[in-house]
Design a protein around this motif. Structure first.
Motif, PDB file in Angstrom:
ATOM      1  N   GLY A   1       3.099   1.220  -3.314  1.00  0.00           N
ATOM      2  CA  GLY A   1       2.516   0.842  -4.602  1.00  0.00           C
ATOM      3  C   GLY A   1       3.348  -0.214  -5.304  1.00  0.00           C
TER       4      GLY A   1
ATOM      5  N   TYR B   1      -3.445   7.892   3.410  1.00  0.00           N
ATOM      6  CA  TYR B   1      -3.758   7.096   2.220  1.00  0.00           C
ATOM      7  C   TYR B   1      -2.631   7.290   1.199  1.00  0.00           C
TER       8      TYR B   1
ATOM      9  N   ARG C   1      -0.507   7.349  -2.213  1.00  0.00           N
ATOM     10  CA  ARG C   1      -0.875   7.522  -3.625  1.00  0.00           C
ATOM     11  C   ARG C   1       0.325   7.956  -4.450  1.00  0.00           C
TER      12      ARG C   1
ATOM     13  N   ARG D   1       6.916   9.154  -3.734  1.00  0.00           N
ATOM     14  CA  ARG D   1       5.606   8.648  -3.320  1.00  0.00           C
ATOM     15  C   ARG D   1       4.868   9.737  -2.555  1.00  0.00           C
TER      16      ARG D   1
ATOM     17  N   LYS E   1       0.843  -1.208   0.000  1.00  0.00           N
ATOM     18  CA  LYS E   1       0.000   0.000   0.000  1.00  0.00           C
ATOM     19  C   LYS E   1       0.874   1.252   0.000  1.00  0.00           C
TER      20      LYS E   1
END
Ligand code: FAD
Ligand code: UDP
Length: 401
Positions: free
Chosen positions: A188, A330, A332, A278, A185
């Motif tokens: 990625g 979170y 991404r 990231r 997570k």
């Protein structure tokens, strides 16, 4: 044309009470322009003005100082970190001594629990308590725990990746419970694609020490990071401009030398392609209850949970308030660059940018984004202080820290 603001005015606009700061005036040219008011840029701004008497212009594209360590009180009056929880820890006397000039400290040792098997909370890093709770065993000594882990560990011939590091110490089952999903997570990509240095940040313990860090100095700035930065930047000879991009400032400002703390590939217009960074989205929530969770951070390693961790600031700051504020992280790909991604091909690409950086006269690249290193705050401060010493030596000045 944009008008330079003195530091008092800027700090007032950032929503924090401004200390009395003498305006530096902008009609003179500057000795240095510094891009980025995080730890890297702020330490250098402080050192260059106070120790070498330089006239410095410090800019940041964000509307505040402090970089990613910026904190502020939210609507409920809870001191929170806009860019995720920041816990200060270091083994360097030089770094803690340096920062102690600008803040008092609140001793704080961070504790993290991992939520596994659908909600069981166990200490992270894995320690003896984690093993006893998870497996319903009764390991009483370090030797017991060591033998337990040794019986599960899988030999790995050459430890290269973030998977190898963990599997070779605790075996596949614990790896899958605590590391695989979290890492997939967060980054990625699979741990087998990431350098070993990433998961090696988190140790495995055979004792029952449940602190996240073991550094000799662990504390939070007593009145928060932003206050500490204000005190650091309250210097004559220092002009601060916020909400200003380097692209624009370089057209307008007159200066001899540059210190750049943004992404190094951006400085060179991505000449060799983009360096991967990231990002994270933060979800901040204030709850109408005094506490949310038992410790500062709870990690959620299960891949099905979309966030990696939840942090509750009052544990970190010691603040008492009727309500509490928490942050979900979170991961991404797009968004502000927060993490360099440690893996061999990225390091190789960074090396090409580093070679360009070394040949660029009168520009220093400092900090986590500009040197593409997964550095904690203390390491960035140490790097900035080392850069300052080199600058001072070049000018024939020896500075005692
Ligand atoms: P930054 O703080 O990123 O500052 C760089 C500044 O440059 C930014 O303010 C940016 O707006 C500005 N800038 C960039 N490009 C431009 C441009 N073109 N023009 C103008 N301005 C520009 N470290 C710890 O020690 N403990 C922790 O608990 C911890 N937790 C963390 C949690 C998260 C979620 C993240 C992302 C990081 C964490 N860190 C932690 C790491 C810490 O944030 C960094 O080590 C530190 O903030 C890096 O400082 P810096 O000055 O290099 O970069
Ligand atoms: N990690 C993990 N599970 C955890 C905690 C960490 O897999 O419960 C891995 C993950 O890859 C993470 C890395 O270890 O990115 C470093 O963790 P750390 O807590 O130091 O991350 P940071 O605070 O820098 O985001």
């Amino acid at each position: 044309a944009r008008r330079a603001q003195d530091a008092t005015e800027v700090l007032a606009q950032s929503g924090v009470a401004a200390p009395a700061i003498r305006p530096a005036g902008r009609n003179k040219p500057f000795d240095y322009m510094i891009v980025g008011a995080g730890f890297a840029g702020s330490v250098l701004a402080e050192r260059l003005t106070t120790q070498l008497g330089k006239r410095v212009l410090l800019i940041d594209k964000r509307p505040h100082i402090g970089g990613n360590a910026y904190d502020e009180k939210d609507a409920a009056g809870v001191l929170m970190h806009r860019y995720g929880p920041h816990i200060f820890h270091t083994n360097s006397d030089e770094v803690s001594g340096y920062l102690s000039q600008f803040t008092k400290w609140r001793p704080y040792e961070h504790r993290v629990l991992a939520s596994v098997k659908g909600g069981l909370l166990v200490p992270m890093p894995i320690n003896r308590t984690t093993l006893n709770t998870l497996y319903g065993v009764d390991l009483r000594t370090d030797d017991d725990a060591e033998a337990f882990l040794a019986s599960r560990a899988e030999p790995v011939e050459k430890i290269r990746t973030s998977e190898d590091v963990v599997i070779s110490k605790v075996g596949r089952e614990l790896y899958e419970t605590f590391f695989r999903g979290y890492t997939r997570k967060q980054w990625g990509m699979d741990p087998s694609e990431l350098d070993k240095s990433v998961t090696a940040r988190v140790p495995t313990r055979t004792n029952d020490d449940d602190r996240y860090f073991t550094d000799k100095f662990q504390a939070m700035p007593a009145e928060g990071y932003t206050r500490m930065f204000e005190s650091m930047l309250d210097q004559p000879g220092l002009t601060i401009e916020l909400g200003v991009e380097y692209e624009d400032a370089r057209e307008e400002a007159v200066y001899d030398r540059l210190i750049f703390t943004g992404p190094v590939d951006e400085y060179f217009d991505h000449r060799y392609g983009k360096l991967p960074y990231r990002s994270l989205a933060f979800r901040h929530e204030t709850l109408d209850q005094e506490w949310f969770q038992p410790v500062g951070t709870v990690n959620y390693p299960e891949e099905a949970t979309p966030y990696t961790r939840i942090s509750e600031y009052k544990h970190l700051t010691g603040q008492s308030a009727r309500r509490t504020t928490i942050t979900y992280e979170y991961p991404r790909a797009d968004g502000d660059p927060y993490y360099p991604v440690p893996r061999p091909e990225n390091q190789a690409l960074y090396k090409r940018y580093e070679a360009l950086a070394l040949e660029t006269a009168n520009v220093h690249f400092v900090g986590r984004l500009a040197t593409y290193r997964y550095y904690n705050m203390d390491q960035v401060v140490g790097q900035a202080l080392a850069t300052f010493r080199r600058i001072a030596e070049r000018e024939g000045r020896t500075i005692v820290a």
